[in-house]
Design a protein around this motif. Structure first.
Motif, short mmCIF file in Angstrom:
data_model
loop_
_atom_site.label_atom_id
_atom_site.label_comp_id
_atom_site.label_asym_id
_atom_site.label_seq_id
_atom_site.Cartn_x
_atom_site.Cartn_y
_atom_site.Cartn_z
N ASP A 1 -3.92 3.96 -4.56
CA ASP A 1 -2.90 4.34 -3.59
C ASP A 1 -1.50 4.41 -4.19
N GLN B 1 0.82 -1.20 0.00
CA GLN B 1 0.00 0.00 0.00
C GLN B 1 0.86 1.26 0.00
N ASN B 2 0.38 2.26 -0.72
CA ASN B 2 0.99 3.60 -0.74
C ASN B 2 2.42 3.61 -1.27
N SER B 3 2.72 2.72 -2.19
CA SER B 3 4.05 2.68 -2.78
C SER B 3 4.21 3.77 -3.84
N ARG C 1 -5.34 0.55 -8.54
CA ARG C 1 -4.70 0.83 -7.25
C ARG C 1 -4.61 2.34 -7.03
#
Length: 401
Positions: free
Chosen positions: A158, A127-129, A156
Motif C-alpha cells: 500500500d 495505510q496508503n501513505s 507494504r
C-alpha cells in the motif's frame, strides 16, 4: 508551522531508535510502539519496555501513530512520519553532486547512513501513505536506496514513494531493478531546467549534467517508470521555457506530468534571489506559451507557487470542440491558461469580467458576466454560443410560452 523536530528527554541510547507513538491501547501493539502514560501540559510520557520516554509537543495535538527517530545523546527527535498526513518525506542524505542556484537544501559533505531506520519507519507508516525521498541527491547512495525500496515495496504493497533525484546516476544495468519497483509504486521527480544544455548546466552548477540526465531519463523510459519532470522558473531559463516545452512534448512524451514552479526564497534561492527570481505576475507570456504547447500535445502541466497564487490543472485534454461550444463546468480550483492572456478564478471568488482565450490560431472572446458560483463550481458560456442563441431568438421572435 509543522514541528518536524520534537524535544525529548534524552534516553541512554547507544544506537538510533525508531519508535511509534500510541495514544490508544485498543490497537495491536508492535515491538516499536510506545504507549502514552500521562500528559502534563506540553510533555507526554510514554512507556517503552519499562523505560520512560518524554516527548514535548503542542497541547491538544494528536500524535497517535507518529513515527520518531531518536539519536544517541540528542535532546530532540526527528518526526519522520506524521500519521495525520498522507505525505511524509525522508531526507536520506545531504550530499549532492550539483550546486543549483536555487537549492533549498544546500548540500553538505558528510553522510550518515540511516537507510535501515528509514525502511523501518516506512513499514510503520499508516495505510496508503506516500513517502517522499529527498536530499541532497538520493542516488549517490543508489544501492542502499534500492535495498530500502525493495524491502518496503515487498512488505507494504500500500506504500508509495516519490523520489526527487537528478537521475544522473542511473545506468542501463538499473533498468530491471527500477522496473521491479512498479510504475504505480514509485514516482521519479526529475528536474530539467532548459532544453539548451549549457543553460541547464549553468543552473545546476555542473558541466555535463544535461548529457548525463538524458541518459538517466532513457533508463527510466526503458524501465517503464512514472516520471514527474520538474522545472523552476528562473531568470536564467525564462526565455527558454517555450523551447523546453517543445522538447518535452516531442521527446519526453512518456512522462506522467510536468511540474512548473516558482523559486522558493530559502537556501541558495534566498542568496541568489536578485539574479534568479522571475516575477511572473508582471510577465507571463513565455510561461503561458510553454503551458500552451505542452497541453496542446497531451502533456499535463501543473503550475505551483506562482503569482498570483494559483493551482493549475489544465482542462485542455477536453476536446477543443467541446470547449469552444456549449457550457463548460470547471472546478473553482482550476484556472484556464492559454496563449497570451488568462481567465482567472481567485479563491476569493473574484473574477476577471472579460478576457480572451487563445488556443493556437483560435481566438475566442469569452464573456464571464454571467458566471455562476455554486458549491465550488463555476460555469460559463463562450460568446459564440450566446450570440448564436440571440440570433435564433431574433429569427423566431419572442418566447410565447
Amino acid at each position: 508551522m509543522i514541528d518536524l523536530r520534537l524535544k525529548v528527554d534524552p534516553l541512554p541510547l547507544d544506537v538510533p531508535l525508531i519508535i511509534r507513538l500510541r495514544e490508544q491501547t485498543d490497537v495491536e501493539l508492535g515491538p516499536h510502539d510506545v504507549v502514552l502514560l500521562d500528559e502534563d501540559g506540553d510533555r507526554r510520557e510514554y512507556d517503552y519496555n519499562g523505560f520512560s520516554v518524554g516527548v514535548y509537543t503542542r497541547s491538544g495535538e494528536s500524535m497517535d501513530g507518529d513515527v520518531l527517530l531518536l539519536l544517541p545523546g540528542q535532546p530532540s527527535a526527528h518526526r519522520l512520519i506524521r500519521a495525520n498526513s498522507e505525505h511524509n518525506t525522508f531526507l536520506v542524505t545531504e550530499q549532492c553532486d550539483q550546486l543549483c542556484v536555487m537549492c533549498s537544501q544546500p548540500p553538505k559533505k558528510h553522510h550518515n547512513d540511516m537507510f535501515e531506520h528509514f525502511a523501518l519507519a516506512a513499514l510503520l507508516a499508516p495505510q496508503n501513505s506516500t513517502i517522499g525521498i529527498s536530499g541532497g541527491e538520493p542516488l549517490l547512495h543508489k544501492h542502499r536506496l534500492f535495498e530500502m525500496l525493495s524491502v518496503v515495496i515487498e512488505t507494504r504493497p500500500d506504500i508509495r514513494f516519490h523520489i526527487l533525484t537528478n537521475a544522473q546516476h542511473l545506468e542501463p544495468s538499473d533498468i530491471e531493478c527500477v522496473a521491479s519497483f512498479g510504475r504505480d509504486r514509485v514516482l521519479w521527480g526529475v528536474p530539467l531546467y532548459s532544453a539548451t544544455p549549457s543553460v541547464h548546466d549553468e543552473i545546476v552548477g555542473k558541466v555535463g549534467a544535461y548529457k548525463t540526465l538524458e541518459q538517466g531519463l532513457a533508463v527510466l523510459l526503458r524501465a517503464g517508470a512514472s516520471v514527474e519532470l520538474r522545472t523552476v522558473v528562473l531568470q536564467q531559463n525564462w526565455n527558454d521555457l517555450p523551447a523546453l516545452s517543445e522538447f518535452i512534448s516531442t521527446r519526453l512524451g512518456f512522462i506522467s506530468f510536468w511540474a512548473v514552479m516558482q523559486l522558493e526564497r530559502i537556501g541558495y534561492g534566498r542568496m541568489n534571489w536578485t539574479s534568479s527570481f522571475k516575477d511572473t505576475s508582471t510577465d507571463f507570456d513565455p510561461l503561458a506559451r510553454a503551458i500552451d504547447i505542452a497541453s496542446a500535445r497531451g502533456i499535463q502541466a501543473w503550475l505551483y507557487n506562482s503569482r498570483p497564487a494559483l493551482f493549475l490543472r489544465p482542462i485542455v485534454r477536453m476536446p477543443l470542440q467541446r470547449f469552444l461550444t456549449g457550457n463548460v463546468s470547471i472546478s473553482i480550483f482550476a484556472i484556464v491558461v492559454m496563449h497570451a492572456k488568462l481567465v482567472v478564478v481567485f479563491f476569493s471568488g473574484m473574477i476577471m469580467p472579460r478576457g480572451f482565450l487563445h488556443w493556437g490560431h483560435y481566438e475566442v472572446a469569452v464573456i464571464l458576466d454571467s458566471v455562476v458560483l455554486s458549491g465550488g463550481v463555476f460555469s460559463y458560456e463562450n460568446d459564440s454560443d450566446a450570440n448564436r442563441r440571440a440570433r435564433l431568438q431574433k429569427k423566431s421572435g419572442p418566447n410565447r410560452s
